[in-house]
Design an enzyme around this catalytic site. Structure first.
Site, PDB file in Angstrom:
ATOM      1  N   SER A  30      -5.240   0.061   1.350  1.00 13.35           N
ATOM      2  CA  SER A  30      -4.505   1.346   1.374  1.00 13.35           C
ATOM      3  C   SER A  30      -4.058   1.914   2.759  1.00 13.35           C
ATOM      4  O   SER A  30      -3.591   1.379   3.341  1.00 13.35           O
ATOM      5  CB  SER A  30      -5.318   2.231   0.567  1.00 13.35           C
ATOM      6  N   HIS A  57      -1.687  -0.089  -1.685  1.00 12.51           N
ATOM      7  CA  HIS A  57      -1.046   1.055  -2.380  1.00 12.51           C
ATOM      8  C   HIS A  57       0.163   1.322  -1.604  1.00 12.51           C
ATOM      9  O   HIS A  57       0.195   1.613  -0.730  1.00 12.51           O
ATOM     10  CB  HIS A  57      -2.048   2.090  -2.246  1.00 12.51           C
ATOM     11  N   ASP A 150     -10.746   2.986  -4.939  1.00 12.67           N
ATOM     12  CA  ASP A 150     -10.307   2.003  -5.389  1.00 12.67           C
ATOM     13  C   ASP A 150     -10.728   0.661  -4.868  1.00 12.67           C
ATOM     14  O   ASP A 150     -10.907   0.408  -3.702  1.00 12.67           O
ATOM     15  CB  ASP A 150      -8.755   1.766  -5.472  1.00 12.67           C
TER      16      ASP A 150
END
Length: 210
Positions: A30, A57, A150
């Site tokens: 991310s 992401h 995540d």
């Protein structure tokens, strides 16, 4: 040949034991992920056999530029994953914006518009959990820099399936929260800097010994 970098495993796993064992590598990143993946993907050797599947992401409402960013840096083919296509060894596939990327029997790739996980679609957890179901001990999963949790649950699924778990050393991450969340769920086989990860990947691909 690159200089040797010592790599130790908290679980006692020997990097050399992974040579020829891994059929797929999954990665999740991310915040700070473009920089981290630039290091890792540029170091993959020609002839690297495992398929590489990546969730990064992304903004959901804009086209992804990841293929154009990474193809010039990576010796392997870099592509955006397509629904129902077979998993291709030696190829890097990115999840497209606003779709979960999964591995299905075959193995084939699948795209889903199921609800976001940790506010993210694509979700790292979704990729890791589905890949663990298909590949089991022939899977290696990498959790990289990021600012949410995540990947933590997905890495736990990879561990439970007998796969290899790798987490970026939080102190070396642009954003340490995602690696820290993954480690809070249980021990990883390897907790490494990006430089150490490049050598581990090269051993997985049979490039050289550590």
């Amino acid at each position: 040949m690159s200089r040797s970098i010592p790599i130790e495993s908290p679980t006692g796993l020997k990097p050399e034991s992974l040579r020829g064992r891994i059929d797929a590598v999954v990665m999740g990143a991310s915040a700070g992920g473009v920089e981290a993946l630039s290091v890792l993907l540029s170091a993959l050797p020609h002839g690297f056999h495992p398929a590489v599947l990546i969730v990064m992401h992304l903004p959901r409402d804009r086209p992804s530029l990841l293929v154009s960013i990474f193809q010039p840096k990576c010796p392997l083919e870099v592509r955006e994953a397509q629904d129902k296509e077979p998993v291709q060894p030696g190829t890097v596939s990115f999840a497209p914006p606003d779709y979960h990327l999964l591995v299905d029997t075959g193995p084939t790739l699948a795209l889903s518009v199921d609800e976001p996980v940790h506010y993210s679609r694509p979700s790292i957890d979704v990729l890791f959990e589905s890949a663990a179901d298909v590949y089991g001990p022939r899977l290696a999963a990498f959790v990289l820099t990021g600012a949410n949790a995540d990947g933590a649950q997905g890495l736990e699924a990879v561990r439970a399936a007998g796969g290899v778990t790798v987490v970026q050393q939080p102190s070396t991450a642009h954003s340490p929260f995602m690696p820290q969340a993954a480690l809070a769920r249980g021990p990883a086989d390897f907790v490494l800097s990006l430089e150490q990860m490049t050598h581990l990947l090269q051993v997985m691909g049979g490039a050289h010994a550590l």
